[in-house]
Design an enzyme around this catalytic site. Structure first.
Site, PDB file in Angstrom:
ATOM      1  CB  SER A 194      71.392  24.610  35.199  1.00  0.00           C
ATOM      2  OG  SER A 194      72.650  25.162  34.861  1.00  0.00           O
TER       3      SER A 194
ATOM      4  CE1 TYR B 148      69.708  26.295  30.051  1.00  0.00           C
ATOM      5  CE2 TYR B 148      71.358  26.888  31.701  1.00  0.00           C
ATOM      6  CZ  TYR B 148      70.643  25.933  31.013  1.00  0.00           C
ATOM      7  OH  TYR B 148      70.852  24.605  31.281  1.00  0.00           O
TER       8      TYR B 148
END
Length: 250
Positions: free
Chosen positions: A140, A154
């Site tokens: 990501s 995250y």
């Protein structure tokens, strides 16, 4: 010989769209996820558009280590050879550290990193036996730099899986096993529903975003920010901007 790709988290979002686009490119598909009813729907869509494709599906909870190995081995037995494995399954839960929501952060850490480690182990078991293959890790843009509040855990997991894949790439350098790390920006998916609802102008459609992912995978790039614009130049800003500027950007 028809190429075969295994995709985890393939029941919706980026995984399902990758399955559709790779089917269009002529791949046979090994698809797995927890929600088998959604996997059935993805398979039906693909076979309606490409009746000559082979699509095998299996239920998989990536947090069940034993099941990860069982499913990956079963897919290899089905097809005899797996050319490419995309580690895509993940979740986006999170809370600021120290606010009483450790359970959510732990769940994200276990699913996005420990479960990804199990998937890497199972994938590399196949590729080492074949002495060939292409491992794709979906990281990501949040991996580029530590992020605050609900994104802290995250982002840390996505940085961790990127390093896991990069370590494998260093080990496999010069060998017939390739490794790609993808850094998606804002691409419409179930995980990004909240971002989309907030009207983020950098959000792109699932189809467009995944097209950039598939292109990078097909080129066997070592790493790629996807879509390249605006995320490749933004990756430099994210990494090196002084903290006062970085805080304003996020």
């Amino acid at each position: 010989m028809t190429r075969t790709i295994l995709i985890t988290g393939a029941s919706s979002g980026l995984g399902a769209e990758m399955a559709r686009q790779f089917a269009t490119l002529g791949y046979d598909l090994a698809l797995c996820a927890r929600r088998t009813e959604k996997l059935d729907a993805v398979r039906s869509d693909i076979l309606a558009a490409h009746p000559d494709r082979r699509v095998e599906i299996r239920a998989l909870d990536v947090n069940d280590d034993d099941q990860v190995f069982e499913v990956f081995r079963a897919f290899r037995a089905d097809f005899g050879h797996i050319d490419r494995i995309v580690i895509n399954a993940g979740i986006g839960k999170g809370a600021p550290l120290g606010t009483g929501n450790f359970k959510a952060n732990r769940e994200t850490a276990m699913t996005n990193f420990v479960a990804a480690l199990a998937q890497c182990e199972a994938a590399m078991e196949i590729f080492r036996a074949q002495n060939a293959g292409h491992l794709v890790m979906v990281s990501s843009m949040s991996a580029m730099r530590g992020l605050p509040k609900t994104m802290t855990t995250y982002g840390a997991t996505k940085a961790a899986v990127a390093h896991l894949a990069e370590g494998l790439r260093a080990e496999m350098y010069g060998k017939p096993i390739k490794v790609t790390v993808l850094y998606p920006g804002y691409i419409a998916s179930e995980m990004n529903d909240g971002v989309a609802a907030a009207g983020n102008k950098m959000m792109v459609s699932t189809e467009k975003g995944v097209r950039a992912m598939v292109s990078a995978i097909e080129k066997e790039k070592e790493s790629a920010c996807v879509p390249p614009l605006p995320w490749a130049p933004l990756s430099v800003v994210m990494k090196y901007a002084p903290m006062p500027l970085f805080k304003r950007l996020i």
